[in-house]
Write an enzyme that holds these catalytic residues in place. Structure first.
Site, PDB file in Angstrom:
ATOM      1  N   SER A 160      42.613  36.391  33.413  1.00 45.62           N
ATOM      2  CA  SER A 160      42.813  36.526  34.855  1.00 45.62           C
ATOM      3  C   SER A 160      42.844  35.129  35.448  1.00 45.62           C
ATOM      4  O   SER A 160      42.625  34.141  34.735  1.00 45.62           O
ATOM      5  CB  SER A 160      41.696  37.360  35.467  1.00 45.62           C
ATOM      6  OG  SER A 160      40.450  36.823  35.119  1.00 45.62           O
ATOM      7  N   GLY A 162      45.096  33.156  36.198  1.00 49.76           N
ATOM      8  CA  GLY A 162      46.049  32.197  35.654  1.00 49.76           C
ATOM      9  C   GLY A 162      45.658  31.570  34.331  1.00 49.76           C
ATOM     10  O   GLY A 162      46.411  30.783  33.753  1.00 49.76           O
ATOM     11  N   GLU A 267      48.454  44.831  43.380  1.00 51.35           N
ATOM     12  CA  GLU A 267      49.317  43.656  43.477  1.00 51.35           C
ATOM     13  C   GLU A 267      50.758  44.041  43.226  1.00 51.35           C
ATOM     14  O   GLU A 267      51.086  44.623  42.186  1.00 51.35           O
ATOM     15  CB  GLU A 267      48.900  42.613  42.436  1.00 51.35           C
ATOM     16  CG  GLU A 267      47.532  42.017  42.698  1.00 51.35           C
ATOM     17  CD  GLU A 267      47.161  40.995  41.627  1.00 51.35           C
ATOM     18  OE1 GLU A 267      48.028  40.217  41.207  1.00 51.35           O
ATOM     19  OE2 GLU A 267      45.999  41.007  41.201  1.00 51.35           O
ATOM     20  N   GLU A 279      49.905  44.426  39.029  1.00 53.59           N
ATOM     21  CA  GLU A 279      48.642  44.874  38.438  1.00 53.59           C
ATOM     22  C   GLU A 279      47.689  45.382  39.511  1.00 53.59           C
ATOM     23  O   GLU A 279      48.021  45.358  40.697  1.00 53.59           O
ATOM     24  CB  GLU A 279      48.000  43.777  37.587  1.00 53.59           C
ATOM     25  CG  GLU A 279      47.787  42.470  38.297  1.00 53.59           C
ATOM     26  CD  GLU A 279      47.133  41.435  37.388  1.00 53.59           C
ATOM     27  OE1 GLU A 279      47.103  41.590  36.174  1.00 53.59           O
ATOM     28  OE2 GLU A 279      46.622  40.451  37.943  1.00 53.59           O
ATOM     29  N   ASP A 286      40.336  38.820  45.384  1.00 54.82           N
ATOM     30  CA  ASP A 286      40.079  37.507  46.004  1.00 54.82           C
ATOM     31  C   ASP A 286      40.982  37.263  47.220  1.00 54.82           C
ATOM     32  O   ASP A 286      40.521  36.756  48.238  1.00 54.82           O
ATOM     33  CB  ASP A 286      40.110  36.348  44.987  1.00 54.82           C
ATOM     34  CG  ASP A 286      41.355  36.289  44.130  1.00 54.82           C
ATOM     35  OD1 ASP A 286      42.289  37.084  44.370  1.00 54.82           O
ATOM     36  OD2 ASP A 286      41.401  35.432  43.222  1.00 54.82           O
ATOM     37  N   THR A 287      42.239  37.680  47.160  1.00 53.12           N
ATOM     38  CA  THR A 287      43.129  37.463  48.312  1.00 53.12           C
ATOM     39  C   THR A 287      42.650  38.253  49.544  1.00 53.12           C
ATOM     40  O   THR A 287      43.015  37.941  50.668  1.00 53.12           O
ATOM     41  CB  THR A 287      44.580  37.888  47.999  1.00 53.12           C
ATOM     42  OG1 THR A 287      44.584  39.285  47.677  1.00 53.12           O
ATOM     43  CG2 THR A 287      45.166  37.108  46.833  1.00 53.12           C
ATOM     44  N   ARG A 364      36.646  27.299  42.499  1.00 56.05           N
ATOM     45  CA  ARG A 364      36.712  27.731  43.897  1.00 56.05           C
ATOM     46  C   ARG A 364      35.284  27.794  44.424  1.00 56.05           C
ATOM     47  O   ARG A 364      34.468  28.547  43.914  1.00 56.05           O
ATOM     48  CB  ARG A 364      37.393  29.094  43.976  1.00 56.05           C
ATOM     49  CG  ARG A 364      37.597  29.563  45.405  1.00 56.05           C
ATOM     50  CD  ARG A 364      38.580  30.707  45.493  1.00 56.05           C
ATOM     51  NE  ARG A 364      38.115  31.872  44.796  1.00 56.05           N
ATOM     52  CZ  ARG A 364      38.897  32.767  44.173  1.00 56.05           C
ATOM     53  NH1 ARG A 364      40.187  32.601  44.135  1.00 56.05           N
ATOM     54  NH2 ARG A 364      38.378  33.814  43.583  1.00 56.05           N
TER      55      ARG A 364
HETATM   56  P1  AMP Z   1      48.607  37.814  37.449  1.00 56.54           P
HETATM   57  O1  AMP Z   1      47.398  37.201  36.824  1.00 56.54           O
HETATM   58  O2  AMP Z   1      49.364  38.690  36.527  1.00 56.54           O
HETATM   59  O3  AMP Z   1      48.302  38.465  38.781  1.00 56.54           O
HETATM   60  O4  AMP Z   1      49.593  36.613  37.812  1.00 56.54           O
HETATM   61  C1  AMP Z   1      49.238  35.619  38.728  1.00 56.54           C
HETATM   62  C2  AMP Z   1      50.420  35.189  39.561  1.00 56.54           C
HETATM   63  O5  AMP Z   1      51.477  34.688  38.732  1.00 56.54           O
HETATM   64  C3  AMP Z   1      51.080  36.316  40.361  1.00 56.54           C
HETATM   65  O6  AMP Z   1      50.373  36.578  41.544  1.00 56.54           O
HETATM   66  C4  AMP Z   1      52.478  35.756  40.580  1.00 56.54           C
HETATM   67  O7  AMP Z   1      52.496  34.803  41.613  1.00 56.54           O
HETATM   68  C5  AMP Z   1      52.750  35.050  39.267  1.00 56.54           C
HETATM   69  N1  AMP Z   1      53.431  35.998  38.337  1.00 56.54           N
HETATM   70  C6  AMP Z   1      52.809  36.817  37.462  1.00 56.54           C
HETATM   71  N2  AMP Z   1      53.707  37.564  36.787  1.00 56.54           N
HETATM   72  C7  AMP Z   1      54.923  37.219  37.230  1.00 56.54           C
HETATM   73  C8  AMP Z   1      56.256  37.639  36.928  1.00 56.54           C
HETATM   74  N3  AMP Z   1      56.516  38.553  35.994  1.00 56.54           N
HETATM   75  N4  AMP Z   1      57.270  37.050  37.606  1.00 56.54           N
HETATM   76  C9  AMP Z   1      57.029  36.103  38.546  1.00 56.54           C
HETATM   77  N5  AMP Z   1      55.805  35.658  38.878  1.00 56.54           N
HETATM   78  C10 AMP Z   1      54.754  36.197  38.236  1.00 56.54           C
END
Ligand code: AMP
Length: 393
Positions: A160, A162, A267, A279, A286-287, A364
Site C-alpha cells: 500500500s 505506493g 477508489e 480498489e 487517508d484522503t 507523513r
Molecule cells: P494504489 O495503491 O493501487 O491505490 O495506487 C496508488 C496510486 O497510483 C493511485 O491512486 C493512482 O494515482 C496510481 N495508479 C494506480 N494504479 C494505476 C493505474 N492502473 N493506472 C494509472 N494510475 C494508477
C-alpha cells in the site's frame, strides 16, 4: 435500543484497534467521545492512537498467535482493523468464535491482498477495472507485461501507499519495475499485479458508509497522488451526474459484497462518463482526512457511529475543503513544528499533528486542513499554510 455501560465496569464496551496510526488515532478519539474503552495495537511504542487509548500492546499484527492471545485476554466487543497488514486468517477464525470484526473478517482478508479484491470486483461483480494479470515468477511477469502492453503499472499484491509500485513507460523500465516490486512488498518478494495504465481525467475516493439504516455516500473526494502516496485531497470533486451515479453504483456493489458495518474508501478513476474501479479500503481512508474540516461528522465519527449501530440520519457538509499531507524527509527522533501561529491565522483552517515518535527517510507527520469559497481556494489555502510551516528535524 443501544445500551453502553461505563468504561472499566461490567457492561462497558471495549474496542480493539488493530493499527494505531493517524487514522486509528481519530477513530480512538471518536470511540472515547462515546464512552467506549479503547485498546490500541501496533508494532512500535507511542504510536499515535496509543497516545489517546486506555491501554496498548506492541506486537507484530501479522503474528496471528499473539493477536489471538491478546484478543482472548481482552475479549473486545469490536475488533477494528486500521491497516491491511494483519493476520487476517486469524480474524476469520475469531469471527467464527463470535467476535465482531469490522466490517467483516472476509472484507479484511480480501482487501489485504490486491488479488482478492480485484478478482471479486472484476470477475464476480463485473465492475470495470484496468486490464490486469498476476505473476508469481519473473517469467510470468515478462509474459504479463507483454499481454497488458506498455504503459502499465506494476505493484506487489501485498502493498500500500505506493511501496514497491512503479510505472513501465518504456521497455527499459521492465527490469527495474520487477526489482522495485520484489523489494517493496509488505511480505517481501512475491506475486505482483501488472495493470494497464489508466489515463484518467481525475481519481476519487467515494467514502461509503454502511450503517444500521442502509448505505450513505459522502460527497466525492478528489485527490492527487505522487509515487502512489496521497499528497492533497479536496471535497467535493466536481463530477457530471452520469459519472457520479455510476461511481455510487460501483461503491454500492462492492461494499454490499464485503458486508458488515462501517466506512469504506472506494477508489475510482474517472474519464469522461467512464468509471473504473481501482480498489477499496474497508475502513477510513487517508484522503478522507479532509472530512475533519468539511463535515460535521468526519469519516472517523461516521465509522464509529456505524460500528456501534447508531443512526446516521444526515451528513452535513460545510462546503469546499482541502487537505494537504505534511511529509517530513530525513532522520530524526525529535521533529519540531514552527509557524503554526502564522499558518492557523488563515480563517477556516486546522491542523492535526500525529505525534509519530520518529522519521526515517520520509513519513507523513501531520495534515493541513482548510475550507474555502471554492475547492481551488481551499487548496490554495492549505498550500499557503504549508509555506508558513517550518519543520526541523
Ligand atoms: P494504489 O495503491 O493501487 O491505490 O495506487 C496508488 C496510486 O497510483 C493511485 O491512486 C493512482 O494515482 C496510481 N495508479 C494506480 N494504479 C494505476 C493505474 N492502473 N493506472 C494509472 N494510475 C494508477
Amino acid at each position: 435500543m443501544t445500551k453502553f455501560g461505563t468504561v472499566y465496569k461490567k457492561g462497558g464496551k471495549k474496542a480493539l484497534l488493530c493499527g494505531s496510526g493517524e487514522l486509528g488515532k481519530e477513530v480512538a478519539i471518536e470511540l472515547q467521545r462515546l464512552g467506549i474503552q479503547v485498546i490500541a495495537l501496533d508494532k512500535y511504542e507511542n504510536a499515535p492512537a496509543m497516545q489517546v487509548a486506555h491501554k496498548s500492546y506492541v506486537l507484530s499484527m501479522l503474528d496471528g498467535a499473539r493477536l489471538a492471545e491478546i484478543i482472548a485476554e481482552e475479549k473486545p466487543d469490536y475488533i477494528i482493523p486500521e491497516v491491511e497488514a494483519i493476520a487476517t486468517s486469524t480474524l476469520v477464525e475469531l469471527e467464527k468464535e463470535g467476535y465482531n470484526v469490522i466490517p467483516t473478517a472476509r472484507a479484511t482478508f480480501l482487501t489485504m491482498n490486491r488479488e482478492g479484491i480485484r478478482r471479486l470486483a472484476a470477475e464476480e461483480l463485473g465492475l470495470k477495472t484496468s486490464p490486469y494479470r498476476f505473476a508469481a515468477t519473473k517469467e510470468g511477469y515478462l509474459e504479463a507485461v507483454k499481454q497488458i502492453g506498455i504503459p502499465c503499472v506494476v505493484k506487489p499484491i501485498m502493498s500500500s501507499s505506493g511501496h514497491g509500485q512503479s510505472v513501465i513507460k518504456s521497455e527499459a523500465d521492465i527490469e527495474k519495475a520487477w526489482t522495485i516490486a520484489q523489494e517493496g512488498g509488505r511480505a517481501g518478494a512475491g506475486k505482483v499485479i501488472v495493470e494497464g495504465f489508466v489515463d484518467f481525467d481525475y481519481e476519487i475516493t467515494l467514502l461509503t458508509v454502511r450503517h444500521k439504516d442502509g448505505t450513505s455516500f459522502l460527497p466525492p473526494i478528489g485527490h492527487w497522488q505522487k509515487d502512489g502516496d496521497y499528497q492533497e485531497s479536496w471535497q467535493p470533486q466536481p463530477m457530471n451526474n452520469g459519472a457520479l451515479e455510476k461511481a455510487q453504483e460501483f461503491a454500492k456493489k462492492i461494499t454490499d459484497a464485503l458486508g458488515g458495518r462501517g466506512i469504506f474508501g472506494v477508489e475510482l478513476f474517472v474519464k469522461g462518463d467512464e468509471v473504473i474501479f481501482s480498489e477499496v479500503s474497508p475502513r477510513p481512508h487517508d484522503t478522507g482526512m479532509v472530512t475533519m474540516i468539511s463535515q460535521d461528522l468526519s469519516e472517523f465519527a461516521l465509522h464509529v457511529r456505524a460500528i456501534l449501530g447508531l443512526p446516521i440520519p444526515n451528513i452535513a457538509f460545510h462546503g469546499p475543503s482541502a487537505s494537504k499531507a505534511v511529509v517530513v524527509r530525513g532522520d530524526s527522533e525529535n521533529v519540531t513544528f514552527e509557524g503554526l501561529d502564522e499558518a492557523l491565522a488563515l480563517p477556516d483552517t486546522s491542523i492535526r499533528i500525529f505525534g509519530k515518535p520518529d522519521v526515517h527517510d520520509h513519513r507523513r507527520m501531520a495534515v493541513l486542513l482548510a475550507r474555502g469559497a471554492s475547492v481551488e481556494e481551499a487548496r490554495e489555502k492549505v498550500n499557503q499554510m504549508y509555506g508558513k510551516l517550518k519543520i526541523e528535524i
